[in-house]
Design an enzyme around this catalytic site. Structure first.
Site, short mmCIF file in Angstrom:
data_model
loop_
_atom_site.label_atom_id
_atom_site.label_comp_id
_atom_site.label_asym_id
_atom_site.label_seq_id
_atom_site.Cartn_x
_atom_site.Cartn_y
_atom_site.Cartn_z
N GLY A 144 0.82 -1.21 0.00
CA GLY A 144 0.00 0.00 0.00
C GLY A 144 0.85 1.26 0.00
N ASP A 145 1.95 1.25 0.75
CA ASP A 145 2.86 2.39 0.77
C ASP A 145 3.46 2.60 -0.62
OD1 ASP A 145 2.42 2.26 3.55
OD2 ASP A 145 4.14 0.93 3.80
#
Length: 305
Positions: free
Chosen positions: A253-254
């Site tokens: 997600g980052d």
């Protein structure tokens, strides 16, 4: 300039083993140390994409010193606030080959007092109009749970663009400050609206609701089912995930957030930025660590065809 904030960075001790024997002695197949925390992950992937950033946050003790040294060695600018007590946490990540299961052991981290918080807020006062501030992840118990809201309120009308990857009240409380981007996953959006999301139609409906609540751009990621972007140009963009074997969920997600920001700054196109974000997130998911440039380039080409 992009600035990332990591309230509770970590030294990630990644252990891979065939199977985990509860209560017994376990032998690892491999070990590695990674320098973690969601904001640091974003800065790392931005660097891979030739996009500069400054990593902010808090470090403590000998582990904090090692983390700062490692971040600088990767060519990432940083300006961490050193805490006088405690140590930067060591998180243990266990990957079982036979079952493909992942187990994480995450300590609480050092206490961050009010004086240290004030130092961070004063750092953020120096950001200029057009800068991007990334707020990612949860915050330690010692930090007020409205800290994201406090930061957004302090920077209101400054021209600083807020990009937030958070869940629950951390996310919903900052929407009234009209952040540039929020990137919850489908589970987090489901928790906010009290529903389950099974397809892109449902993800789009929730993304549009978050836009109405104040966010300029909303990405709802759905792992192997792709993502939906409700953009401030009034368009909704959908994208599938490229083909590959997912071996790692840590940092995906980052990576997507970093890819989106880098792509947007490079192309000024929301649709292309979503492709960059998807390629970066998938490159991490298909790798043992964070995304590398060859994998990103290959997946971006595949997505763009």
């Amino acid at each position: 300039m992009i600035y990332t904030v990591t309230f509770n960075p970590a030294v990630d001790y990644v252990l891979r083993l065939n199977a985990l024997s509860q209560g017994g002695i376990n032998r690892t197949a491999s070990e590695e140390i990674c320098w973690g925390g969601k904001g640091i992950n974003v800065s790392t992937v931005l660097k891979m994409l030739d996009t500069e950033s400054v990593a902010l946050g808090f470090t403590a003790g000998f582990t904090g010193e090692a983390l700062e040294k490692a971040v600088k060695s990767m060519g990432i600018d940083c300006d961490f606030i050193r805490l006088e007590q405690g140590v930067t946490r060591i998180c243990v990540k266990l990957f079982e080959t036979e079952s493909s299961e992942e187990t994480e052991i995450n300590p609480g981290g050092p206490e961050i007092d009010g004086q240290a918080i004030d130092k961070l807020l004063h750092q953020l006062d120096n950001l200029a109009s057009g800068d991007i501030l990334v707020l990612a992840g949860s915050v330690p118990k010692s930090v007020p749970n409205d800290i994201y809201e406090t930061i957004c309120k302090r920077l209101e009308n400054s021209g600083v663009l807020i990009a937030a990857d958070a869940s629950g009240e951390l996310l919903t409380k900052l929407l009234k400050y009209k952040p540039f981007l929020v990137k919850p996953n489908h589970h987090e959006v489901g928790e906010i609206f009290g529903c389950q999301i099974f397809n892109a139609d449902q993800a789009e409906a929730c993304a549009l609701r978050l836009r109405v609540m104040g966010a300029a751009n909303v990405i709802v990621s759905m792992a192997e089912n792709g993502a939906v972007l409700a953009a401030e140009d009034s368009n909704v963009y959908r994208i599938g995930s490229p083909k590959g074997t997912a071996v790692n969920s840590v940092g995906a997600g980052d990576s997507m957030l970093a890819g989106f920001l880098a792509g947007y700054l490079r192309t000024n196109s929301y649709e292309e930025a979503l492709r960059w974000g998807t390629a970066a997130g998938s490159a991490t998911a298909f790798s043992k660590g964070l995304a590398d440039r060859p994998t990103f380039d290959r997946l971006l080409k595949e997505i763009s065809q």
